[in-house]
Design a protein around this motif. Structure first.
Motif, short mmCIF file in Angstrom:
data_model
loop_
_atom_site.label_atom_id
_atom_site.label_comp_id
_atom_site.label_asym_id
_atom_site.label_seq_id
_atom_site.Cartn_x
_atom_site.Cartn_y
_atom_site.Cartn_z
N GLN A 1 0.81 -1.21 0.00
CA GLN A 1 0.00 0.00 0.00
C GLN A 1 0.85 1.28 0.00
O GLN A 1 0.31 2.37 -0.19
N ASN A 2 2.16 1.13 0.20
CA ASN A 2 3.05 2.29 0.12
C ASN A 2 3.88 2.28 -1.16
O ASN A 2 4.83 3.05 -1.28
N ASP B 1 4.28 2.92 -5.20
CA ASP B 1 3.72 3.75 -6.27
C ASP B 1 3.25 2.83 -7.39
O ASP B 1 4.07 2.25 -8.11
N THR B 2 1.94 2.69 -7.53
CA THR B 2 1.40 1.75 -8.53
C THR B 2 1.70 2.20 -9.96
O THR B 2 1.84 1.37 -10.85
N SER C 1 -3.24 1.10 -2.49
CA SER C 1 -2.43 2.24 -2.91
C SER C 1 -3.06 2.97 -4.09
O SER C 1 -3.06 4.21 -4.14
N LEU D 1 -5.84 5.47 -3.20
CA LEU D 1 -5.44 6.39 -2.14
C LEU D 1 -6.23 7.69 -2.19
O LEU D 1 -6.51 8.30 -1.16
#
Length: 678
Positions: free
Chosen positions: A70-71, A73-74, A253, A256
């Motif tokens: 979740q941290n 950068d997709t 992520s 967000l």
């Protein structure tokens, strides 16, 4: 209760290791945690400690991988899919195959299937270990990003290959077609179920936010339990639980923007909760490794001491081969990180050294069955020992070599310097507010007092506070006397006001006969005034007053009552004028003498006068104060920008100050929102 005590001891060991690390930061933090675990193994509960792989994966690895996902950068992840496939799948499978045959050639007694199982065990890299070893080193961004992306997915590759090898050994048969099919099902199935469950859970969270149900007591447990639930469901269907939680984290992520619609307080609490949780779990990883190593050593010594040198040699050879493979993969740009030709040799060495193996490797080794067909599982202790050797070498090599080839990161911000600059920016904002925001001095001084109090974390010096208070009292009395001399208020009103002022000072222990020159001057002035002008009247008893006014008509009594009301209004207006004048002069004096060094003491006196003065403005709202706070934050940003442009503070300190101001602003706006709702 024993489990509770074990968790407490693990936490204590982690905290102690983290406390020692800043004292001797040259040694990587992971080694302190491993040593703390080794010491903890002396506790009777941890004698012959055996790591429970399933519990380890569920309780520690699942939330850590979810947090990493979740941290991430997709957008960057999508751009680097070829690199992920190359490092986490192609390189991982190639490593397992080559290392399996190499292990069998060095240790012919080991069955080929178990040789492949051992290769699968030592293949996954550990991003947590990499971060710990390189904490103070400036790793090239392209290499570090590659390592982080690789660690998200290569655990699953190693786990699937390990499962296939164990199945082949247990059944005695192996089908290449079945192996490939099983790998794709477990790998892709884990991703798919993670995406589906992650979408449902993320949608539920967004709905709660939109419906105003995003309270801390609901959302925080909801978020924390998410990786455990997804991991258990994926493992139930015999899919990759690790990949499932990674996929769910990546989906979180990508959503967000919608998640940020939750309250500022919720975002701050959620971020803090995950920081604390992941910090503890990262520490647990290496503490558990340290706790496990003594048991590994005891088991291998009990089995066969003569073969230990061969096992150590095999572990060293396996590490060397993996190092060479990783070096070539990055050097030839098969890792697809698009590095410049001149950087590839350097990046290759760093990428190879950073292929650190940690507790996922050890957890897989401990997951080897204890028995097979009613007999002890063959070579179990041998494989665990070799895996431990690979882990230790992979931790030692980068710890020794990387500091020689990588520059240190920018030194961390000095806490004393940060505190001093914090005081300076608050002083700057306070001065700008007082100078430019003159429409409502009371609100301005209230905001200044709150800002100043937030920048000081020590108790003020009582003697300095008393001296400043005495000087402020003298100034206020002088101001009131000057108003009487100028005819703004009568001497009688001034006398009554100052008497009340001194009584309050005595009651609050702010009054001292020494240093109260203005008070003595006021007494002399008052005495001379009485001598020259006499009393304005004499006290009368209630009976005399009733006798004097008993013959008045109703109209005369009404007129007399109106006169008394007018007199009362006049007294109140006079008091208000004296209070305002004294308050204004004192605030100007405090602003004039305020420095970075005496902020706390001056603020104590300012708070006293603000509280006293507020009784005149109870009917006013806080709207103006809210505007002043916003303006103050802008002044603070301006100060940091100016200092950064002038290069009087380092960029790291400027970034930290920006973060502090941003956090203060978010917290204040959250408080304002709650107050308005109430």
């Amino acid at each position: 209760m024993e489990i509770f005590y074990a968790v407490v001891l693990l936490m204590v060991a982690t905290i102690v290791a983290n406390l020692v690390y800043p004292i001797f930061p040259r040694i990587p933090q992971a080694f302190y945690q491993i040593f703390a675990g080794a010491v903890l193994s002396l506790v009777p509960y941890f004698h012959h400690f055996m790591l429970e792989p399933e519990m380890f994966m569920l309780i520690i690895i699942a939330p850590l991988m979810f947090h990493d996902g979740q941290n991430t950068d997709t957008h960057s992840l999508r751009r680097h899919i070829p690199s992920i496939v190359s490092m986490a799948i192609t390189l991982a499978i190639l490593t397992v195959i080559l290392m399996g045959y190499l292990t069998r050639s060095i240790l012919p007694a080991l069955p080929l299937a178990l040789a492949f199982a051992l290769a699968a065990i030592v293949t996954p890299t550990d991003a947590v270990a990499v971060s710990s070893i390189t904490t103070n080193l400036a790793v090239p961004e392209k290499v570090m990003s590659m390592l982080e992306r690789e660690s998200l997915f290569n655990d699953a590759s190693g786990l699937v290959a390990f499962s296939l090898a164990l199945t082949a050994f247990s059944t005695g048969t192996f089908s290449v077609r079945f192996g490939i099919t099983h790998f794709l099902v477990v790998f892709l199935g884990g991703l798919l179920i993670g995406l589906v469950l992650g979408a449902i859970i993320t949608w539920g969270r967004i709905v709660m936010v939109q419906q105003g149900l995003d309270s801390v007591s609901v959302i925080i447990p909801y978020d924390v339990l998410t990786p455990f639930f997804i991991y258990l469901v994926a493992e139930h269907f015999e899919l990759s639980g690790i990949l499932a939680v990674v996929a769910a984290g990546l989906l979180r992520s990508s959503a967000l923007t919608q998640i940020r619609l939750s309250s500022t307080q919720m975002q701050l609490v959620s971020r803090s909760t995950w920081q604390i949780l992941t910090s503890l779990l990262n520490g647990f990883v290496f503490v558990l490794l340290g706790v496990s190593l003594p048991t590994v050593w005891q088991n291998i010594v009990a089995d066969d001491t003569k073969s230990i040198p061969l096992y150590v040699l095999l572990g060293a050879v396996l590490y060397a081969v993996m190092f060479l493979l990783r070096y070539l993969w990055v050097r030839l740009d098969w890792a697809r990180i698009h590095s410049q030709p001149k950087d590839r040799r350097h990046y290759g060495v760093i990428g190879a050294l950073s292929g650190i193996h940690g507790t996922i490797t050890l957890a897989m080794a401990f997951s080897l069955p204890l028995t097979l067909n009613g007999h002890a599982f063959p070579f179990r202790n041998t494989m665990i020992f070799i895996a431990a050797v690979v882990i230790i070498i992979s931790l030692l090599m980068p710890s020794l070599i990387l500091p020689l080839i990588l520059p240190n990161k920018e030194q961390p911000v000095d806490p004393a310097m940060a505190a001093q600059e914090r005081k300076k920016l608050v002083a700057y904002a306070a001065d700008r507010l007082v100078a430019e925001q003159t429409a409502d001095p009371t609100a301005t001084q209230s905001v200044v007092a709150i800002l100043t109090s937030q920048s000081n974390n020590y108790f003020p010096d009582r003697q300095v506070v008393r001296d400043i208070m005495t000087a402020a009292n003298n100034l206020e009395i002088s101001s009131i006397q000057q108003m009487a001399d100028d005819g703004v208020v009568t001497q009688a009103y001034a006398n009554r006001y100052v008497r009340g002022l001194v009584r309050k000072m005595r009651r609050d222990n702010h009054f001292s006969l020494t240093g109260m020159g203005a008070w003595w001057k006021f007494l002399l002035h008052r005495a001379s005034h009485r001598v020259l002008f006499g009393r304005n009247g004499r006290r009368r008893t209630q009976r005399e007053i009733r006798k004097k006014y008993q013959h008045l008509t109703p109209e005369q009594r009404q007129a007399l009552q109106q006169k008394r009301q007018d007199d009362h209004t006049g007294i109140w207006e006079a008091y208000r004028a004296m209070e305002n004048q004294g308050y204004t002069d004192v605030m100007a004096y405090l602003t004039k003498i305020s420095t970075v060094e005496n902020q706390s003491e001056v603020n104590s006196v300012r708070n006293f006068y603000n509280v006293r003065h507020r009784r005149l403005d109870r009917h006013k709202t806080n709207r103006h104060e809210n505007e002043l706070f916003i303006q103050a934050f802008q002044y603070e940003y301006t100060y940091v920008s100016q200092q950064r442009a002038a290069q009087t503070i380092p960029p790291a300190l400027a970034d930290e100050l920006y973060q502090q101001i941003s956090t203060d602003q978010m917290l204040y706006m959250q408080t304002v929102t709650q107050t308005d709702n109430d």
